[in-house]
Design an enzyme around this catalytic site. Structure first.
Site, short mmCIF file in Angstrom:
data_model
loop_
_atom_site.label_atom_id
_atom_site.label_comp_id
_atom_site.label_asym_id
_atom_site.label_seq_id
_atom_site.Cartn_x
_atom_site.Cartn_y
_atom_site.Cartn_z
N GLU A 166 43.41 37.46 -23.06
CA GLU A 166 44.38 37.13 -24.10
C GLU A 166 45.58 36.33 -23.59
O GLU A 166 46.72 36.83 -23.55
CB GLU A 166 44.83 38.42 -24.80
N GLU A 353 36.27 42.15 -27.51
CA GLU A 353 37.04 43.24 -28.14
C GLU A 353 37.01 43.10 -29.65
O GLU A 353 37.22 42.01 -30.19
CB GLU A 353 38.52 43.22 -27.73
O1 IFM Z 1 44.92 47.43 -26.43
C1 IFM Z 1 44.82 46.05 -26.63
C2 IFM Z 1 44.13 45.39 -25.46
O2 IFM Z 1 44.74 45.66 -24.26
C3 IFM Z 1 44.11 43.89 -25.66
N1 IFM Z 1 43.60 43.54 -26.95
C4 IFM Z 1 44.11 44.22 -28.10
C5 IFM Z 1 44.06 45.73 -27.90
C6 IFM Z 1 44.63 46.44 -29.13
O3 IFM Z 1 45.94 46.05 -29.34
#
Ligand code: IFM
Length: 447
Positions: A166, A353
Site C-alpha cells: 500500500e 487483501e
Molecule cells: O489492517 C490493514 C492492513 O495493514 C493494510 N490494509 C488495510 C487493512 C485494514 O485497514
C-alpha cells in the site's frame, strides 16, 4: 439459486502483517520501528494501544499455523519486520530475526501452505526515520540492503514476494494526512515519499532478477473506486483526479514507466514537484511478475471547490457501512479490476487483501459475524464476475486471519476470521472462519 464456480487452481489464502500480529517488540535483538515510536506517543492511537504484544504470534506460531492448516488455505501472506533483520535499518544483520522467519516458513511448507512474503508493511526502522525516513533517497539504498539480506537467507524457500504494501498509505496517509507513522503533514514530503517508495520497489525487483532467484515478485497497491455523483464535467473530473491520485499514481510508474501527466500538472499548478532523477522511471518500471491488489471500499464522489487539494469530496448516497465506517461497495471491486485490466492489460493479479471490520458477537456458544460472511460473499461474486470477464486473477487473500492491531485504531477494529481476546490472547474461530473453510473445500458459492 445459482452456483458460482471458481477455477480449480485458484489460490485461496489469508493475510497478516508483522507489526499487527507478532508482538515481542523488543525481543531477540529487534530494533525499534516508526510504529513503536508512533504508538508510544500519547494521542496517536486509540487508547494508547501499541503493538508491543499484539496477538503474540511471535510466541504462538504453532497455534496460528494450526489455524491456517485447519482453515485449508493454500497460501499465507505475511510480512517481515525490517527492524528484526536490520535493527538499525542498515549494517549488521540480526540472525535471530532471520531465524524466526525461517521457523515460520518451514512450518508453512511442512503443512503445504505456500508463503507469500511482503518485505515492507510499514515498520520502517526508527534509526532510518531519524536520518530522514522515506523522504531521503538513502532509505531507498537501505531498503535494497534489507531486501538483499532477506533474499540471501530466505530466497530459496519463498516463491512469492511483494516489495511494498500500500504505497499510498506509506506516502499520503502517513506523511500528508498524518494518521499513520511517522504522522507528518506535508504534501511535498508525501510526494517525495511516494517517489522514493516506488524507486525502492523497482531497485529491489532489479536486484531480485540479478540474483537469479527462482520465485516471482510484485508490488501491492491499495485501490478504491469512486463513481461520479453526476454526469457534470466537474464531478467526472474530480473522480478522475481521485483515481489519478490514489490508483494511477502508483500503477502507472510501475507498469507504464511514467506518472499520469494530468496529475503531475495538477500538483505542479499547486506548487508541488516530484523529485525524479535521471533513470528513475526506468528503474521503477522493472517488469514485475504480478500485481497484488488490496480492495476494501469506494463510493460516489463529486467536485467540491474548498474540500482539499484535489477538490474532491465523497458523497453519502446511502451505502451500508462496516464497523470502521467504510462504504460497502462490492460493485466497485469489479469496476476497479475491470479498469486495471483495460488500462494495464493481462498482468497476473492476486487480491492480496479484502475483508471487513465487524464487531460481531459472542452468543455464549459461537462468535457470530454474519455481516463479515455477507461482505466476503458479495466481494467474491464480484471477483468471479471479474474472472469471467477475463481479468487475470490468480488468487484471493482474506484480511485477516485474526483480529489484530489495526494501526491508529489499536485493537478496537476487528477484521479477523478468528477472534483474539487481547487480555488472554485466546483465539476463537468465528462463524466466518467456518464459512471460509467450507467454501475453500468446495470451491463454489451458492448465491
Ligand atoms: O489492517 C490493514 C492492513 O495493514 C493494510 N490494509 C488495510 C487493512 C485494514 O485497514
Amino acid at each position: 439459486m445459482d452456483r458460482i464456480q471458481f477455477p480449480k487452481n485458484f489460490v485461496w489464502g489469508t493475510a497478516t502483517a508483522a507489526y499487527q500480529i507478532e508482538g515481542a517488540y523488543d525481543e531477540d535483538g529487534r530494533g525499534m520501528s516508526i510504529w513503536d515510536t508512533f504508538a508510544h506517543t500519547p494521542g496517536k492511537t486509540y487508547n494508547g494501544h501499541t503493538g508491543d504484544v499484539a496477538c503474540d504470534s511471535y510466541h504462538r506460531l504453532d497455534e496460528d499455523i494450526a489455524l491456517l492448516k485447519e482453515l485449508g488455505v493454500r497460501a499465507y501472506r505475511f510480512s517481515i519486520a525490517w527492524p528484526r533483520i536490520l535493527p538499525e535499518g542498515r549494517g549488521d544483520v540480526n540472525e535471530k530475526g532471520l531465524e524466526y522467519y525461517h521457523k515460520l516458513v518451514n512450518r508453512l511448507l511442512v503443512n503445504d501452505i505456500e508463503p507469500y512474503c511482503t518485505l515492507y508493511h510499514w515498520d520502517l526502522p526508527q534509526k532510518l526515520q531519524e536520518l530522514g525516513g522515506w523522504n531521503s533517497r538513502e532509505t531507498v539504498d537501505a531498503f535494497v540492503e534489507y531486501a538483499e539480506a532477506v533474499f540471501g537467507s530466505l530466497g530459496n524457500k519463498i516463491g512469492k514476494w511483494f516489495t511494498i504494501n500500500e504505497p499510498w498509505c506509506v506516502s499520503f496517509l502517513s506523511h500528508y494526512l498524518g494518521e499513520h507513522a511517522p504522522g507528518l503533514r506535508d504534501f511535498q514530503l508525501a510526494l517525495n515519499v511516494s517517489h522514493h517508495v516506488l524507486l525502492a520497489h523497482g531497485r529491489v525487483v532489479k536486484r531480485f532478477r540479478e540474483r537469479g532467484l527462482a520465485g516471482e515478485i510484485g508490488i501491492v497497491p491499495n485501490v478504491e473506486w469512486f463513481e461520479p455523483y453526476s454526469a457534470k464535467e466537474q464531478d467526472v473530473e474530480a473522480c478522475a483526479r481521485r483515481n489519478g491520485h490514489f490508483n494511477q499514481w502508483f500503477l502507472d510508474p510501475v507498469l507504464k514507466g511514467r506518472y499520469p501527466g494530468y496529475m503531475l500538472q495538477w500538483y505542479e499548478k499547486l506548487g508541488y514537484t516530484v523529485p525524479i532523477q535521471q533513470g528513475d522511471m526506468d528503474e521503477i518500471s522493472q517488469p514485475i511478475d504480478f500485481l497484488g491488489i488490496n480492495y476494501y471500499s469506494g463510493g460516489v464522489g463529486k467536485h467540491a471547490e474548498q474540500a482539499n487539494l484535489l477538490k474532491f469530496e465523497p458523497v453519502d448516497t446511502g451505502f451500508s457501512k462496516t464497523d470502521i465506517y467504510w462504504n460497502i461497495f462490492p460493485e466497485g471491486f469489479y469496476r476497479v479490476l475491470s479498469w486495471i485490466d483495460r488500462e494495464y492489460g493481462k498482468i497476473p493479479i492476486y487480491i492480496t487483501e479484502n475483508g471487513a471490520c465487524f464487531y460481531g458477537e459472542f452468543d455464549g456458544e459461537r462468535n457470530r459475524d454474519a455481516q463479515r460472511i455477507d461482505y466476503l460473499k458479495k466481494h467474491m461474486i464480484q471477483l468471479h464476475r471479474s474472472i469471467e470477464s477475463g481479468v487475470n486473477i490468480r488468487g484471493y487473500f482474506v484480511w485477516s486471519l485474526m483480529d489484530n492491531f489495526e494501526w491508529a485504531y489499536g485493537y478496537s477494529k476487528p477484521f479477523g476470521l478468528v477472534h483474539v481476546d487481547f487480555d488472554t490472547l485466546n483465539r476463537t474461530k468465528k462463524d466466518s472462519y467456518y464459512w471460509y473453510k467450507k467454501f475453500i473445500r468446495q470451491g463454489w458459492l451458492q448465491v
